[in-house]
Design an enzyme around this catalytic site. Structure first.
Site, short mmCIF file in Angstrom:
data_model
loop_
_atom_site.label_atom_id
_atom_site.label_comp_id
_atom_site.label_asym_id
_atom_site.label_seq_id
_atom_site.Cartn_x
_atom_site.Cartn_y
_atom_site.Cartn_z
N PRO A 93 4.06 -4.52 15.97
CA PRO A 93 3.36 -3.73 16.92
C PRO A 93 2.30 -3.30 17.29
O PRO A 93 2.16 -4.17 18.89
CB PRO A 93 4.73 -2.74 17.17
CG PRO A 93 5.40 -2.39 15.36
CD PRO A 93 4.47 -3.21 14.75
N GLN A 119 0.79 -1.88 0.45
CA GLN A 119 -0.03 0.39 -0.03
C GLN A 119 1.03 1.46 0.05
O GLN A 119 0.30 2.22 0.24
CB GLN A 119 -1.40 0.11 1.21
CG GLN A 119 -1.78 -1.26 1.72
CD GLN A 119 -2.36 -1.42 3.42
OE1 GLN A 119 -3.24 -0.22 3.15
NE2 GLN A 119 -2.23 -2.01 3.72
N ASN A 120 2.11 1.09 0.30
CA ASN A 120 3.36 2.00 0.05
C ASN A 120 3.61 3.03 -1.21
O ASN A 120 3.88 2.10 -2.40
CB ASN A 120 3.99 1.51 1.16
CG ASN A 120 3.97 1.67 2.60
OD1 ASN A 120 3.06 1.51 2.90
ND2 ASN A 120 5.37 0.80 3.15
N CYS A 152 4.69 20.10 -17.75
CA CYS A 152 5.16 18.60 -18.95
C CYS A 152 6.23 19.60 -19.93
O CYS A 152 5.94 20.53 -20.49
CB CYS A 152 4.13 18.14 -19.42
SG CYS A 152 4.19 17.08 -20.68
N THR A 196 0.45 -3.45 8.72
CA THR A 196 -0.66 -2.26 8.14
C THR A 196 -1.92 -3.03 8.77
O THR A 196 -1.83 -4.65 9.81
CB THR A 196 -0.97 -3.16 7.16
OG1 THR A 196 -2.79 -3.21 6.32
CG2 THR A 196 -0.71 -4.80 6.88
N CYS A 204 2.03 13.05 -17.44
CA CYS A 204 1.00 14.20 -18.50
C CYS A 204 -0.08 13.24 -18.53
O CYS A 204 -0.79 12.05 -19.55
CB CYS A 204 2.01 14.89 -19.17
SG CYS A 204 1.03 15.83 -20.12
N HIS A 211 -1.20 1.29 -4.69
CA HIS A 211 -1.58 2.77 -4.14
C HIS A 211 -0.17 3.59 -5.92
O HIS A 211 -0.16 4.89 -5.09
CB HIS A 211 -1.49 3.41 -2.98
CG HIS A 211 -2.32 2.75 -1.91
ND1 HIS A 211 -2.69 2.64 -0.80
CD2 HIS A 211 -3.99 2.04 -2.62
CE1 HIS A 211 -4.08 1.89 -0.20
NE2 HIS A 211 -3.81 1.48 -1.46
#
Length: 266
Positions: free
Chosen positions: A228, A113-114, A160, A202, A139, A131
């Site tokens: 954690p 997801q990073n 651009c 996550t 552009c 993501h």
């Protein structure tokens, strides 16, 4: 279920299951990059703990597809703030362990997801960036594409060079759909049938993240959650290692090396 497993026995058990895995599916979130010093949007050291911005709107609104369509310069302002806060960070030991697991002979598919691009920088080859990637610009007007190491030399918003349109980073903004290519690759990885699923950093609040893990639990496929902070997912998996990502992965790799389990799946 293991609950809060963070002792040597649990790490050894995870290493034992990993040694027998040929197709590993790894799902990573913000906690994977925390050891690289990347701040979160919220929480300890968060950029937007009060939920607001300098412009008096929620950060989720500033970084939304709708806002980008109406006021792209404002969205770019906050994209640039996030990039600047992360500038100079590099992949950490956890990213490197995952890359070495792949080089050791396993099929390691990483679904992240990073948007920092750290898995690819560390050497992992099969990375699905759900993501997008903050450093890949495109552009929308002429489809010009470029890769940038950071935004230090970019005008904000960037122009651009091919058509004078406005570049945008290849990231999924709030209220936008996930990219079709990434979704298709993810579905293909699930269809191949991983024989171990690992969630790292996550809370898996999105159904597309949580459901494959719960499905693996139902099918008896070994599952591990490294985080954690306990979440509902932590209570469902076989092993929850209540440790930071880099420390847990380094300990698992050491257990593989010192217990005779080896580096490759056999």
């Amino acid at each position: 279920m293991a609950g809060h497993d963070n002792d040597l026995a649990a790490i050894t058990a995870v290493a034992g299951r990993l040694a027998r895995a040929e197709r590993l599916l790894v799902i990573t979130g913000a906690g994977m990059s925390a050891d690289s010093g990347l701040p979160t949007y919220r929480g300890v050291g968060g950029l937007y703990n009060d939920g607001g911005t300098d412009d008096g709107i929620p950060i989720e609104m500033a970084l939304s597809g709708g806002m980008y369509a109406q006021r792209p310069a404002l969205t770019w302002k906050y994209i640039s703030q996030i990039e600047q806060a992360c500038r100079g960070a590099r992949p950490n030991a956890g990213h490197q362990v995952l890359a070495r697991l792949e080089k050791g002979g396993r099929q390691v598919t990483i679904v992240t997801q990073n948007v920092d691009g750290f898995h690819g920088q560390a050497g992992s080859g099969d990375v699905i960036e759900m993501h997008g990637n903050l450093h890949q610009l495109r552009c929308p007007a002429c489809n010009h594409r470029e890769q940038v190491p950071d935004f230090a030399d970019l005008a904000i918003p960037p122009v651009c060079p091919a058509c004078d349109g406005m570049l945008r980073p290849r990231v999924v903004l709030f209220d936008e759909m996930l990219p079709d290519i990434a979704v298709a690759r993810y579905e293909q990885a699930l269809a191949q049938g991983p024989d171990m699923v690992m969630s790292i950093g996550t809370t898996a609040v999105f159904p597309y993240i949580a459901e494959p893990i719960r499905q693996a639990v139902r099918e008896g496929i070994p599952t591990v959650d490294i985080n954690p902070v306990a979440s509902p997912l932590s209570r469902a998996v076989d092993h929850h290692l209540a440790m930071p990502a880099a420390a847990a992965l380094t300990a698992i790799e050491l257990a593989l090396a010192t217990s005779g389990l080896g580096e490759t799946a056999t």
